[in-house]
Motif scaffolding. Structure first.
Motif, mmCIF file in Angstrom:
data_model
loop_
_atom_site.group_PDB
_atom_site.id
_atom_site.type_symbol
_atom_site.label_atom_id
_atom_site.label_comp_id
_atom_site.label_asym_id
_atom_site.label_seq_id
_atom_site.Cartn_x
_atom_site.Cartn_y
_atom_site.Cartn_z
ATOM 1 N N SER A 78 0.818 -1.214 0.000
ATOM 2 C CA SER A 78 0.000 0.000 0.000
ATOM 3 C C SER A 78 0.850 1.261 0.000
ATOM 4 O O SER A 78 0.413 2.308 -0.491
ATOM 5 C CB SER A 78 -0.931 0.011 1.214
ATOM 6 N N ARG A 79 2.059 1.187 0.536
ATOM 7 C CA ARG A 79 2.959 2.352 0.545
ATOM 8 C C ARG A 79 3.819 2.399 -0.711
ATOM 9 O O ARG A 79 4.116 3.487 -1.219
ATOM 10 C CB ARG A 79 3.849 2.315 1.788
ATOM 11 N N ILE A 86 2.126 2.795 -10.404
ATOM 12 C CA ILE A 86 2.925 3.833 -9.752
ATOM 13 C C ILE A 86 3.713 3.204 -8.607
ATOM 14 O O ILE A 86 3.149 2.539 -7.746
ATOM 15 C CB ILE A 86 2.027 4.962 -9.206
ATOM 16 N N TYR A 87 5.017 3.435 -8.592
ATOM 17 C CA TYR A 87 5.875 2.872 -7.547
ATOM 18 C C TYR A 87 6.576 4.010 -6.814
ATOM 19 O O TYR A 87 7.339 4.777 -7.414
ATOM 20 C CB TYR A 87 6.896 1.910 -8.147
ATOM 21 N N VAL A 91 10.692 6.699 0.354
ATOM 22 C CA VAL A 91 10.819 6.537 1.806
ATOM 23 C C VAL A 91 11.602 5.264 2.132
ATOM 24 O O VAL A 91 12.475 5.260 3.001
ATOM 25 C CB VAL A 91 9.429 6.516 2.467
ATOM 26 N N ALA A 92 11.283 4.190 1.429
ATOM 27 C CA ALA A 92 12.019 2.944 1.650
ATOM 28 C C ALA A 92 13.493 3.111 1.299
ATOM 29 O O ALA A 92 14.370 2.589 2.002
ATOM 30 C CB ALA A 92 11.397 1.823 0.823
ATOM 31 N N ASP A 93 13.781 3.816 0.240
ATOM 32 C CA ASP A 93 15.178 4.063 -0.138
ATOM 33 C C ASP A 93 15.921 4.855 0.937
ATOM 34 O O ASP A 93 17.109 4.614 1.198
ATOM 35 C CB ASP A 93 15.234 4.814 -1.467
ATOM 36 N N THR A 117 -4.570 -3.495 4.389
ATOM 37 C CA THR A 117 -3.582 -2.476 4.038
ATOM 38 C C THR A 117 -2.996 -2.699 2.642
ATOM 39 O O THR A 117 -2.168 -1.919 2.196
ATOM 40 C CB THR A 117 -2.435 -2.430 5.060
ATOM 41 N N SER A 118 -3.403 -3.764 1.961
ATOM 42 C CA SER A 118 -3.054 -3.881 0.543
ATOM 43 C C SER A 118 -3.753 -2.745 -0.198
ATOM 44 O O SER A 118 -4.831 -2.322 0.182
ATOM 45 C CB SER A 118 -3.514 -5.231 -0.017
ATOM 46 N N PRO A 119 -3.145 -2.218 -1.259
ATOM 47 C CA PRO A 119 -3.748 -1.064 -1.940
ATOM 48 C C PRO A 119 -5.124 -1.395 -2.510
ATOM 49 O O PRO A 119 -5.383 -2.507 -2.972
ATOM 50 C CB PRO A 119 -2.737 -0.747 -3.045
ATOM 51 N N ASN A 120 -6.009 -0.409 -2.470
ATOM 52 C CA ASN A 120 -7.393 -0.625 -2.911
ATOM 53 C C ASN A 120 -7.463 -1.084 -4.358
ATOM 54 O O ASN A 120 -8.290 -1.933 -4.702
ATOM 55 C CB ASN A 120 -8.202 0.655 -2.715
ATOM 56 N N TRP A 121 -6.613 -0.539 -5.216
ATOM 57 C CA TRP A 121 -6.685 -0.910 -6.624
ATOM 58 C C TRP A 121 -6.386 -2.410 -6.803
ATOM 59 O O TRP A 121 -6.952 -3.064 -7.680
ATOM 60 C CB TRP A 121 -5.713 -0.072 -7.461
ATOM 61 N N LEU A 122 -5.522 -2.950 -5.949
ATOM 62 C CA LEU A 122 -5.174 -4.365 -6.045
ATOM 63 C C LEU A 122 -6.309 -5.248 -5.527
ATOM 64 O O LEU A 122 -6.618 -6.292 -6.103
ATOM 65 C CB LEU A 122 -3.888 -4.623 -5.259
#
Length: 363
Positions: A78-79, A86-87, A91-93, A117-122
């Motif tokens: 989700s983040r 879109i990726y 923040v992770a980097d 918490t998985s993204p809604n589009w998925l």
């Protein structure tokens, strides 16, 4: 003469010693080693990149006490991908750069998760071919981006049903929120395919299946162990099992030991991946830390750590990761809507009795 007083605020003993002329107040010895220094295996924290950046005591605790870090939410789907195609890895980097500068291992969490918490589009994808292709692309893209930067991944998180010992196929969770119903759409063997995709994306990363409740749910534990052994027989690239170990002071020691032992018997790497030990499992409104509760938490931390060290062969010890750094930023009060203090550091980053329990478990 000598008197011993138990002070709840220090959760330990202070001695008042009469030396003939003066009474001397003697505090207990502070731990002489950090967790990182004392442990023969990696010690980790689940961390927030924002807190690493803005909270100096938080950052310093991670630097001093950990040899491994896991992003608490920054590397979840989700983040990373809030919109299809879109990726967002900035923040992770940043977290990975912090880890690199401090010579810390990074454990990736997580590539596939059923929860809301998985993204809604998925979650909206219902066609099996479309979903399979989408997850394959996501894992390939993310795994490739972090290749060489992330030592390991929780490839699939919490895929096994709590009670039936089968792959989850729920549409709703216990509070009625829509779930990412990947098991129902892709079938029972989807977990194996996710591991294959992750291995292709980064052949050098260690790949884990991660779940909770193995210490209190025998059917779930058996299902996970059987799945791991089946993957090994079939040549599916699985390298380890993550036991989250969100437990309490009341969790039976026998169940904890059994979960660690049965998991280790697979021959895979074993990661206690999200350890915390609640002191208020009954969600009491009038909860307060007392010397008795702090002692129980001390004993439980000591037991978990010593059992892991004793039962898991050194070659399989991937390490122990605490799910959070301090009680002030712990996820538990928000989740249970209650007061609790489940970590070895208090909200001011003071070392609790539980910290000594962790150290004593390593001895």
């Amino acid at each position: 003469m000598k008197f011993l007083f138990t002070l709840a605020g220090l959760a330990g003993l202070i001695q008042l010693v009469d030396n003939g002329a003066h009474c001397i107040l003697v505090a207990p010895d502070a731990p002489s080693q950090t967790l990182a220094e004392a442990a023969p295996f990696p010690i980790g924290f689940a961390v927030s990149p924002a807190s690493i950046k803005s909270n100096a005591p938080y950052r310093q605790t991670v630097i001093q006490e950990a040899t491994s870090i896991t992003a608490d939410v920054a590397m979840k789907p989700s983040r990373i991908s809030p919109q299809k195609g879109i990726y967002n890895v900035d923040v992770a980097d940043q977290l990975i750069e912090f880890a690199r500068s401090q010579k810390k291992r990074v454990h990736g969490h997580t590539l596939v998760w059923y929860i809301d918490t998985s993204p809604n589009w998925l979650k909206q994808i219902r066609d099996s071919t479309d979903l399979e292709s989408t997850l394959q692309t996501y894992i390939q893209t993310v795994g490739t981006h972090f290749k060489g930067k992330v030592a390991s991944w929780d490839v699939v998180n919490e895929a096994v049903d709590n009670n039936r010992g089968a792959i989850r196929k729920d549409s709703l969770n216990t509070v009625g929120k829509t779930l990412f119903n990947v098991g129902k759409i892709l079938g029972d063997d989807y977990v194996a395919r996710m591991f294959q995709y992750a291995h292709k994306a980064d052949p050098n990363a260690r790949l884990f299946y991660n779940d909770y409740g193995q210490e209190t749910r025998p059917a779930k534990l058996s299902a996970i162990v059987n799945m791991a052994n089946d993957f090994k027989r079939r040549g599916i690239p699985i390298h380890g099992l993550g036991l989250q170990m969100h437990i309490s002071i009341d969790t039976p020691n026998e169940g904890i030991e059994n979960a660690i032992r049965k998991s280790a018997e697979t021959g895979l790497l074993i990661h206690i991946s999200e350890l915390d030990i609640a002191m208020n499992p009954g969600k009491k409104k009038d909860f307060a830390e007392t010397p008795e509760l702090l002692e129980k938490q001390y004993q439980k931390y000591k037991f978990v750590v010593s059992t892991y060290k004793k039962i898991v062969p050194a070659s399989q010890q991937f390490g122990i990761t605490l799910w959070g750094v301090d009680d002030g930023t712990s996820w538990i009060p928000g989740f249970c809507q209650c007061l609790d203090a489940a970590l070895p550091f208090d909200a001011n980053f003071g070392k609790k009795r539980a910290y000594q329990g962790f150290l004593d478990g390593l001895k």
